[in-house]
Structure formats: structure tokens, C-alpha cells
Design a protein around this motif. Structure first.
Motif, PDB file in Angstrom:
ATOM      1  N   GLN A 285      46.242  42.387  49.951  1.00 59.79           N
ATOM      2  CA  GLN A 285      45.101  43.439  49.927  1.00 59.79           C
ATOM      3  C   GLN A 285      44.229  43.513  49.346  1.00 59.79           C
ATOM      4  O   GLN A 285      43.066  43.577  49.752  1.00 59.79           O
ATOM      5  CB  GLN A 285      45.653  44.808  48.685  1.00 59.79           C
ATOM      6  N   GLN A 286      43.786  42.099  48.587  1.00 61.54           N
ATOM      7  CA  GLN A 286      42.612  41.887  48.151  1.00 61.54           C
ATOM      8  C   GLN A 286      41.090  41.138  48.844  1.00 61.54           C
ATOM      9  O   GLN A 286      40.203  41.378  49.017  1.00 61.54           O
ATOM     10  CB  GLN A 286      42.755  41.099  46.901  1.00 61.54           C
ATOM     11  N   ARG A 287      41.957  40.124  49.261  1.00 65.55           N
ATOM     12  CA  ARG A 287      40.788  40.037  51.257  1.00 65.55           C
ATOM     13  C   ARG A 287      40.964  41.392  52.274  1.00 65.55           C
ATOM     14  O   ARG A 287      39.335  41.886  52.719  1.00 65.55           O
ATOM     15  CB  ARG A 287      41.715  39.249  52.018  1.00 65.55           C
ATOM     16  N   ILE A 288      41.799  42.197  52.125  1.00 59.04           N
ATOM     17  CA  ILE A 288      41.055  43.785  52.993  1.00 59.04           C
ATOM     18  C   ILE A 288      40.523  44.234  52.248  1.00 59.04           C
ATOM     19  O   ILE A 288      39.185  44.798  52.852  1.00 59.04           O
ATOM     20  CB  ILE A 288      42.858  44.697  52.569  1.00 59.04           C
ATOM     21  N   ALA A 289      40.386  43.795  50.801  1.00 55.80           N
ATOM     22  CA  ALA A 289      38.974  45.024  49.803  1.00 55.80           C
ATOM     23  C   ALA A 289      37.915  44.192  50.101  1.00 55.80           C
ATOM     24  O   ALA A 289      37.184  45.057  50.482  1.00 55.80           O
ATOM     25  CB  ALA A 289      39.587  44.814  48.330  1.00 55.80           C
ATOM     26  N   ILE A 290      38.392  43.529  50.314  1.00 52.59           N
ATOM     27  CA  ILE A 290      36.641  42.504  50.365  1.00 52.59           C
ATOM     28  C   ILE A 290      36.037  42.815  51.819  1.00 52.59           C
ATOM     29  O   ILE A 290      34.676  42.996  52.027  1.00 52.59           O
ATOM     30  CB  ILE A 290      36.901  40.645  50.604  1.00 52.59           C
ATOM     31  N   ALA A 291      36.909  42.967  52.533  1.00 53.15           N
ATOM     32  CA  ALA A 291      36.847  43.354  54.141  1.00 53.15           C
ATOM     33  C   ALA A 291      36.247  44.953  53.918  1.00 53.15           C
ATOM     34  O   ALA A 291      35.316  44.741  54.826  1.00 53.15           O
ATOM     35  CB  ALA A 291      37.484  42.852  55.410  1.00 53.15           C
ATOM     36  N   ARG A 292      36.928  45.789  53.341  1.00 51.35           N
ATOM     37  CA  ARG A 292      36.122  47.031  53.517  1.00 51.35           C
ATOM     38  C   ARG A 292      35.127  47.166  52.477  1.00 51.35           C
ATOM     39  O   ARG A 292      34.317  47.852  52.828  1.00 51.35           O
ATOM     40  CB  ARG A 292      36.771  47.823  52.465  1.00 51.35           C
TER      41      ARG A 292
ATOM     42  N   ASP B  97      49.425  36.911  42.199  1.00 53.54           N
ATOM     43  CA  ASP B  97      50.260  35.657  41.261  1.00 53.54           C
ATOM     44  C   ASP B  97      49.787  34.396  41.773  1.00 53.54           C
ATOM     45  O   ASP B  97      48.979  34.242  42.959  1.00 53.54           O
ATOM     46  CB  ASP B  97      51.377  35.688  42.600  1.00 53.54           C
ATOM     47  N   PRO B  98      49.753  33.209  41.235  1.00 58.21           N
ATOM     48  CA  PRO B  98      48.967  32.157  41.432  1.00 58.21           C
ATOM     49  C   PRO B  98      48.112  31.940  42.530  1.00 58.21           C
ATOM     50  O   PRO B  98      47.916  31.028  42.810  1.00 58.21           O
ATOM     51  CB  PRO B  98      49.534  31.037  40.680  1.00 58.21           C
ATOM     52  N   GLU B  99      49.765  32.574  43.399  1.00 59.90           N
ATOM     53  CA  GLU B  99      49.816  31.594  44.678  1.00 59.90           C
ATOM     54  C   GLU B  99      48.773  32.012  46.043  1.00 59.90           C
ATOM     55  O   GLU B  99      48.983  31.343  46.743  1.00 59.90           O
ATOM     56  CB  GLU B  99      51.144  30.995  45.345  1.00 59.90           C
ATOM     57  N   MET B 100      48.540  33.492  45.173  1.00 63.56           N
ATOM     58  CA  MET B 100      48.021  34.094  46.300  1.00 63.56           C
ATOM     59  C   MET B 100      46.411  33.554  45.688  1.00 63.56           C
ATOM     60  O   MET B 100      44.941  34.167  46.068  1.00 63.56           O
ATOM     61  CB  MET B 100      48.166  35.836  45.478  1.00 63.56           C
ATOM     62  N   VAL B 101      45.987  32.944  44.539  1.00 58.23           N
ATOM     63  CA  VAL B 101      44.479  32.983  44.623  1.00 58.23           C
ATOM     64  C   VAL B 101      43.704  32.215  45.212  1.00 58.23           C
ATOM     65  O   VAL B 101      42.201  32.930  45.548  1.00 58.23           O
ATOM     66  CB  VAL B 101      44.499  32.305  42.982  1.00 58.23           C
ATOM     67  N   SER B 102      43.886  30.847  45.480  1.00 61.03           N
ATOM     68  CA  SER B 102      43.095  30.198  46.404  1.00 61.03           C
ATOM     69  C   SER B 102      42.870  30.828  48.104  1.00 61.03           C
ATOM     70  O   SER B 102      41.409  30.845  47.887  1.00 61.03           O
ATOM     71  CB  SER B 102      44.305  28.775  47.026  1.00 61.03           C
ATOM     72  N   ASP B 103      43.708  31.792  48.668  1.00 60.17           N
ATOM     73  CA  ASP B 103      43.083  32.783  49.668  1.00 60.17           C
ATOM     74  C   ASP B 103      41.633  33.401  49.200  1.00 60.17           C
ATOM     75  O   ASP B 103      41.688  33.682  50.488  1.00 60.17           O
ATOM     76  CB  ASP B 103      44.890  33.935  49.803  1.00 60.17           C
ATOM     77  N   VAL B 104      42.146  34.338  47.791  1.00 58.45           N
ATOM     78  CA  VAL B 104      41.260  35.177  47.702  1.00 58.45           C
ATOM     79  C   VAL B 104      40.213  34.486  47.460  1.00 58.45           C
ATOM     80  O   VAL B 104      39.088  34.927  48.120  1.00 58.45           O
ATOM     81  CB  VAL B 104      41.847  35.894  46.401  1.00 58.45           C
ATOM     82  N   LEU B 105      39.675  33.150  46.462  1.00 60.74           N
ATOM     83  CA  LEU B 105      38.999  31.937  46.138  1.00 60.74           C
ATOM     84  C   LEU B 105      37.879  31.973  47.997  1.00 60.74           C
ATOM     85  O   LEU B 105      36.967  31.720  47.976  1.00 60.74           O
ATOM     86  CB  LEU B 105      39.364  31.270  45.469  1.00 60.74           C
ATOM     87  N   LYS B 106      39.018  31.345  48.839  1.00 57.49           N
ATOM     88  CA  LYS B 106      38.315  30.710  49.990  1.00 57.49           C
ATOM     89  C   LYS B 106      37.219  32.224  50.603  1.00 57.49           C
ATOM     90  O   LYS B 106      36.497  31.566  51.582  1.00 57.49           O
ATOM     91  CB  LYS B 106      39.512  30.559  50.955  1.00 57.49           C
ATOM     92  N   VAL B 107      37.852  33.005  50.687  1.00 58.84           N
ATOM     93  CA  VAL B 107      37.143  33.655  51.910  1.00 58.84           C
ATOM     94  C   VAL B 107      35.497  34.319  50.594  1.00 58.84           C
ATOM     95  O   VAL B 107      34.207  34.224  50.582  1.00 58.84           O
ATOM     96  CB  VAL B 107      37.472  35.049  51.472  1.00 58.84           C
TER      97      VAL B 107
ATOM     98  N   VAL C  12      27.936  38.574  42.197  1.00 58.52           N
ATOM     99  CA  VAL C  12      28.040  38.650  40.545  1.00 58.52           C
ATOM    100  C   VAL C  12      29.303  38.821  41.089  1.00 58.52           C
ATOM    101  O   VAL C  12      29.962  39.914  41.476  1.00 58.52           O
ATOM    102  CB  VAL C  12      27.573  39.582  40.027  1.00 58.52           C
ATOM    103  N   VAL C  13      30.280  37.329  40.395  1.00 62.06           N
ATOM    104  CA  VAL C  13      31.421  37.769  40.079  1.00 62.06           C
ATOM    105  C   VAL C  13      32.237  37.280  38.626  1.00 62.06           C
ATOM    106  O   VAL C  13      31.390  36.474  37.560  1.00 62.06           O
ATOM    107  CB  VAL C  13      31.875  35.908  41.157  1.00 62.06           C
ATOM    108  N   VAL C  14      32.204  38.854  38.323  1.00 66.28           N
ATOM    109  CA  VAL C  14      33.005  38.320  36.904  1.00 66.28           C
ATOM    110  C   VAL C  14      33.746  38.015  36.826  1.00 66.28           C
ATOM    111  O   VAL C  14      35.600  38.412  37.802  1.00 66.28           O
ATOM    112  CB  VAL C  14      33.064  39.699  36.115  1.00 66.28           C
ATOM    113  N   THR C  15      34.820  36.516  37.017  1.00 73.22           N
ATOM    114  CA  THR C  15      36.020  36.162  36.537  1.00 73.22           C
ATOM    115  C   THR C  15      36.380  34.739  35.602  1.00 73.22           C
ATOM    116  O   THR C  15      35.511  34.445  34.822  1.00 73.22           O
ATOM    117  CB  THR C  15      35.788  35.152  38.308  1.00 73.22           C
ATOM    118  N   HIS C  16      37.755  34.544  36.008  1.00 78.41           N
ATOM    119  CA  HIS C  16      38.043  33.239  34.803  1.00 78.41           C
ATOM    120  C   HIS C  16      38.105  31.982  35.102  1.00 78.41           C
ATOM    121  O   HIS C  16      39.175  30.744  34.757  1.00 78.41           O
ATOM    122  CB  HIS C  16      39.393  34.194  34.237  1.00 78.41           C
ATOM    123  N   GLU C  17      38.432  32.031  36.213  1.00 77.13           N
ATOM    124  CA  GLU C  17      38.482  31.044  38.106  1.00 77.13           C
ATOM    125  C   GLU C  17      37.194  29.434  37.252  1.00 77.13           C
ATOM    126  O   GLU C  17      36.389  30.095  38.722  1.00 77.13           O
ATOM    127  CB  GLU C  17      38.375  31.621  38.895  1.00 77.13           C
TER     128      GLU C  17
END
Lengths: 248, 272
Positions: free
Chosen positions: B169-176, B195-205, B217-222
Motif C-alpha cells: 500500500q505504501q509503495r502504491i501511495a508513493i506512486a500516487r 511490519d519490519p519485513e516490509m520496511v526495506s521494500d519501501v525504503l528501496k523505492v 523531505v523525510v520524517v523518519t526514525h530509520e
């Protein structure tokens, strides 16, 4: 005695069937007027501007607080005293439509309030104006919440139109009564009329089911199992990305 | 002159900056959330904002595209003022419909994804281009498919949000957000609800985007993402910028006590 012959005779009586058609048309027209008034009143009531919200609240309070029969009689027989003369059809449409609108306003408002805040924000973030946000994003989602109670009020409306017989609207009940005064088959003709109402509300029940399914289609589908699988791979992928990034 | 006109301040010439943010203040009733934030972001620069919750970093991000209207201060994107317009030598606040047009220069990604629940993935991406930008449908769909491929979900165009995992969903949101061809992308804790295992997918994008030259501009704890992708790290707490600097120095050797405290908490949390 119960007269089967008369019962079957009136079961396909053109005069009564036309009355049923008028009932259906009156219901649909009142629903259409009600939806317009109701959506407008709901949006006005949710406005922060008291010049919009107060009149809407007053309208809803007034219509829901008085019997629709009284409203119809006031519109048809009372208003001419003020010089406002409306014919039977106009009076029925205005009375039933405005009354329906007040009930629908509350249903629509509840539906809009049920749409999560994030949907408004996402719509604004992609550059939609307030009006577009409502039309394209919020109202379609509110429909899922609105349809079940909307169906109930339309079911009621199909029967409430019978009140218009009091101001001599030629709908199903009025025609039933006229026929009885000529033919004296009270039970047979009333049972036929009741069956007509039953058929209309039953058919509406089926239509409502279809509508509910249509507006919940985004929620009915089963969870995609592939999503969980795909999620297991990315760690390997990101490591590759991270490595290549470090190398630069 | 109304208060919102006053918030526009005075017009200045534009520099080489993609984003110029001056003296942003924001209050919610009695609560002052932002107490004067200045920031300049160059074209293609990636700024990561960290800080304790309640410190004002999300509110700051939301004032940039005027999802929250700042009480004072102003925001310029590529030299253009947001929320105000110069008219006869003075600045006046713009109505909602005009601000909506300006807001299209930003793409925004939310913590809770906020995909349109009644639309498929493809419709989520094409809705704004078709309805807002009046792009022909075929063109919008072609672009949406390209974006779906970009975020690694070419086979999900018919899926509704509820059928997708959080990461998808988050990757679709980025595409949107990208579909509006924004000049700046704003990310509000994009991986915090995953969920932790999903985080890397979004970070890669997001990494791909930054490498492609997107201003972000990114607000994050990563912290890992910040060290890798950011050109600058910023700590916002108490409604002000406490410290900022290049990520390596910022994370390895923070100058301020508040930064040290915050980072030690975050890193402790990561270690456990």
C-alpha cells in the motif's frame, strides 16, 4: 364471505395497477428530491459557518419533529390561505421529498463522518479542492455506510406515500378506497393492494442487496496471499541496493 | 490586512533553492507546536528530519504543502510562494481552490498510507491526474503502469487497498504522489506503520527516488536510511531546529545534548 373470483379479478385490475405505478413514481421522485435536499443539508450542517449549519439543523429538526401527514395537509390545504396554491402532485412531492430529505441528511452525515480523516488529507495532498474531495473521494466511500439505512427509508417511503391519499393523490391506497366504495369487496381489494405494496418492497429489497454489494466491492474481496510472500523477499533485494549504494 | 495576509510576510527574490522556508510558526489553540523554523533545501537534496514525537516534525512537514496553514512564516517552492500571492505590491492569502493548485507541486506520503479505499491501485494513481490535471485517461493509465513497475508492483493494478499488505500500500501511495510529477516529495514517517519485513521494500523505492534526483523531505526514525540517503539530517524538538548537519557527523558525533539523548534512545530501541 371471501370471494376468490373477485380477488383474482382485481389482482390484474388496470385501475389499481396504475395506482401502484403512481405510488412507485411518487416514491422515486420523493427519493430523488430527498437525496438532493439531504445531501445539501448534510454538507451544510457539517459546515463551520453557522449561517449554513443553523438553517440545516432547523430544517432537519422541523421535518423530523412533525408528522408527515400534518406536513402534507399544511402544504395542500393550509398554504392557500397565504396565497400559495399547489396542486396535489406538487404538494405530495414537496411534502414527501422534504420529509425524506431530513431523514436522509442525518444518514448521509453519519456516512461522511465514518470516512477516515486520512482520506480527506490524501485527497487534498494530491491537489483536490474541497468540492472534488467530497465528490470523488468522500461521498463514494460514504455510500457504503449510507446504502443500508437509505434502503430502509426507501422501503418506508414506498408505504408512507399512502398518506398522500388524504390530500386526494391518486396513488394505490386512494384508488383502492375508491374501488371499494363502488364494489364493496373490502377484504379482497385491500389484500390485492397489500400484495402490490409487498411486491414493490420485495423487489426493492433485491435491488438494495445489489447496491450494497456494489458499494462494498472494495471491501468484499479476500486478502491477497501473494502479498505476504512478496514481503519475504525484499530483505535480499535491499541488501543488494544498500551494498551498491555504499560502493559509490 | 487579515491575519492570514500577515502570515505571508513580504515577497523576496528567489535563489537557487527548491524549497525556502522562513520562520514557520504554528499554534493549535493554546498549544504552540512550531516556534519559527527556517530551512532551505537545494534541488535534488534529501533532508531527513528526526526528533521525539510531539516535537513538531510532522506538523512542520504538513505546513510545507499547506495541509496545515502556518500562522506565521512562508514557504516557497522553486521560487513560488505557497498559500499567498503578490497583488498590487502586497501579499494576500489565496482561497482553498488556488492553494489546491499550488499543492500539486508536492507529493506527500503518509504514515497510514491513506490510499483511497474505494479505488483499485491503478485508480488511486490515475485519479488526480485525470480529475485534477485533466490528463487524458489512456495517458494517465500508461503513466500509472510505469509508476507501478517503478515501485515493483506491476501485477497489482486491479487490487484494492484492503487486499494489499502495508508495504505494498505504501509503495502504491508513493506512486500516487509521483503521478502528479511533484517538484518535492514529503514523507511523513512512511515506514512507522509497517511490519519490519516490509520496511526495506519501501525504503528501496525511496532510495531509488533520491538517486533519481528527487528533492525529498523525510520524517523518519530509520537512521540507517538517513545515513545512506540523506544529504542533511535535522533534529526538530520543541518546535525548533535543535541541530542539523551532514548525516555522518550528525549521527556519529551530535553536538547538542538533546540530539545525543534522542539518538541514544532510538539506537537503544533498534538494538533490542
Amino acid at each position: 364471505m371471501w370471494d376468490w373470483g373477485a380477488f383474482f379479478h382485481y389482482l390484474h385490475n388496470t385501475y389499481l395497477l396504475t395506482g401502484a405505478g403512481v405510488t412507485l413514481a411518487l416514491s422515486l421522485a420523493s427519493l430523488a428530491i430527498g437525496l438532493c435536499c439531504g445531501t445539501l443539508a448534510a454538507l451544510m450542517r457539517m459546515s463551520r459557518n453557522p449561517l449554513l449549519s443553523k438553517p440545516a439543523a432547523f430544517y432537519i429538526w422541523l421535518m423530523r419533529g412533525t408528522p408527515v401527514l400534518v406536513q402534507l395537509i399544511i402544504i395542500y390545504t393550509g398554504l392557500p390561505q397565504l396565497g400559495i396554491r399547489l396542486n396535489v402532485i406538487e404538494s405530495s412531492l414537496i411534502g414527501l421529498g422534504l420529509n425524506e430529505g431530513a431523514y436522509l441528511a442525518e444518514i448521509i452525515r453519519a456516512g461522511i463522518l465514518a470516512v477516515p480523516r486520512g482520506q480527506f488529507e490524501a485527497a487534498r495532498s494530491v491537489g483536490m479542492t474541497h468540492a472534488m474531495t467530497m465528490r470523488i473521494i468522500v461521498l463514494p466511500q460514504a455510500m457504503r455506510i449510507i446504502i443500508p439505512p437509505l434502503g430502509n427509508t426507501f422501503n418506508s417511503l414506498l408505504k408512507t406515500t399512502s398518506l398522500a391519499s388524504v390530500i386526494s393523490m391518486e396513488e394505490l391506497l386512494r384508488r383502492t378506497e375508491v374501488l371499494i366504495q363502488v364494489q364493496f369487496k373490502v377484504l379482497e381489494i385491500f389484500i390485492v393492494a397489500a400484495l402490490y405494496y409487498l411486491v414493490m418492497t420485495t423487489i426493492w429489497g433485491f435491488i438494495q442487496e445489489r447496491l450494497e454489494a456494489h458499494f462494498s466491492r472494495s471491501h468484499a474481496a479476500p486478502k491477497d496471499e501473494a502479498g505476504a510472500e512478496a514481503a519475504l523477499q525484499p530483505n535480499a533485494r535491499i541488501e543488494k541496493v544498500l551494498l551498491s549504494h555504499d560502493a559509490q | 490586512m487579515t491575519r492570514s495576509d500577515a502570515a505571508c510576510g513580504t515577497a523576496n527574490g528567489s535563489g537557487p533553492w527548491m524549497l525556502e522556508i522562513e520562520n514557520i510558526h504554528k499554534r493549535f489553540g493554546p498549544l504552540t507546536v512550531l516556534r519559527g523554523i527556517d530551512m532551505r533545501v537545494a534541488k535534488g537534496e534529501v533532508v531527513v528530519i528526526v526528533g521525539p514525537s510531539g516535537g513538531g516534525k510532522s506538523t512542520f512537514l504538513r505546513t510545507l504543502n499547506h495541509l496545515e496553514k502556518p500562522d506565521e512564516g512562508r514557504v516557497k517552492v522553486d521560487g513560488q510562494l505557497i498559500g499567498c500571492e503578490e497583488r498590487n505590491g502586497r501579499l494576500v492569502a489565496l482561497p482553498d481552490s488556488r492553494v489546491a493548485v499550488q499543492r500539486r507541486q508536492f507529493g506527500m506520503v503518509f504514515q497510514q498510507f491513506n490510499l483511497f479505499a474505494h479505488m483499485t491501485a491503478l485508480e488511486n494513481i490515475t485519479a488526480a491526474p485525470i480529475k485534477v490535471l485533466k490528463v487524458p485517461r489512456e495517458e494517465a493509465v500508461a503513466e500509472a503502469r510505469r509508476l507501478l513497475a517503478l515501485v515493483g508492483l506491476p501485477d497489482k493494478e486491479k487490487a484494492y487497498p484492503e487486499q494489499l499488505s502495508g508495504g505494498q500500500q505504501q509503495r502504491i501511495a508513493i506512486a500516487r504522489a509521483l503521478a502528479l510529477k511533484p517538484k518535492v516529495m514529503l514523507f511523513d514517517e512512511p515506514t512507522s506503520a509497517l511490519d519490519p519485513e516490509m520496511v526495506s521494500d519501501v525504503l528501496k523505492v525511496m532510495l531509488d527516488l533520491s538517486e533519481g534526483g528527487m528533492t525529498m523531505v523525510v520524517v523518519t526514525h530509520e537512521i540507517g536510511f538517513a545515513r545512506m540517503a540523506a544529504d542533511r539530517a535535522v533534529l526538530i524538538d520543541g518546535g525548533v531546529i535543535v541541530e542539523e548537519g551532514p548525516p555522518d557527523a550528525f549521527f556519529a558525533n551530535p553536538q547538542h545534548e538533546r540530539t545525543r539523548k534522542f539518538l541514544s534512545k532510538v539506537l537503544d530501541h533498534r538494538a533490542t
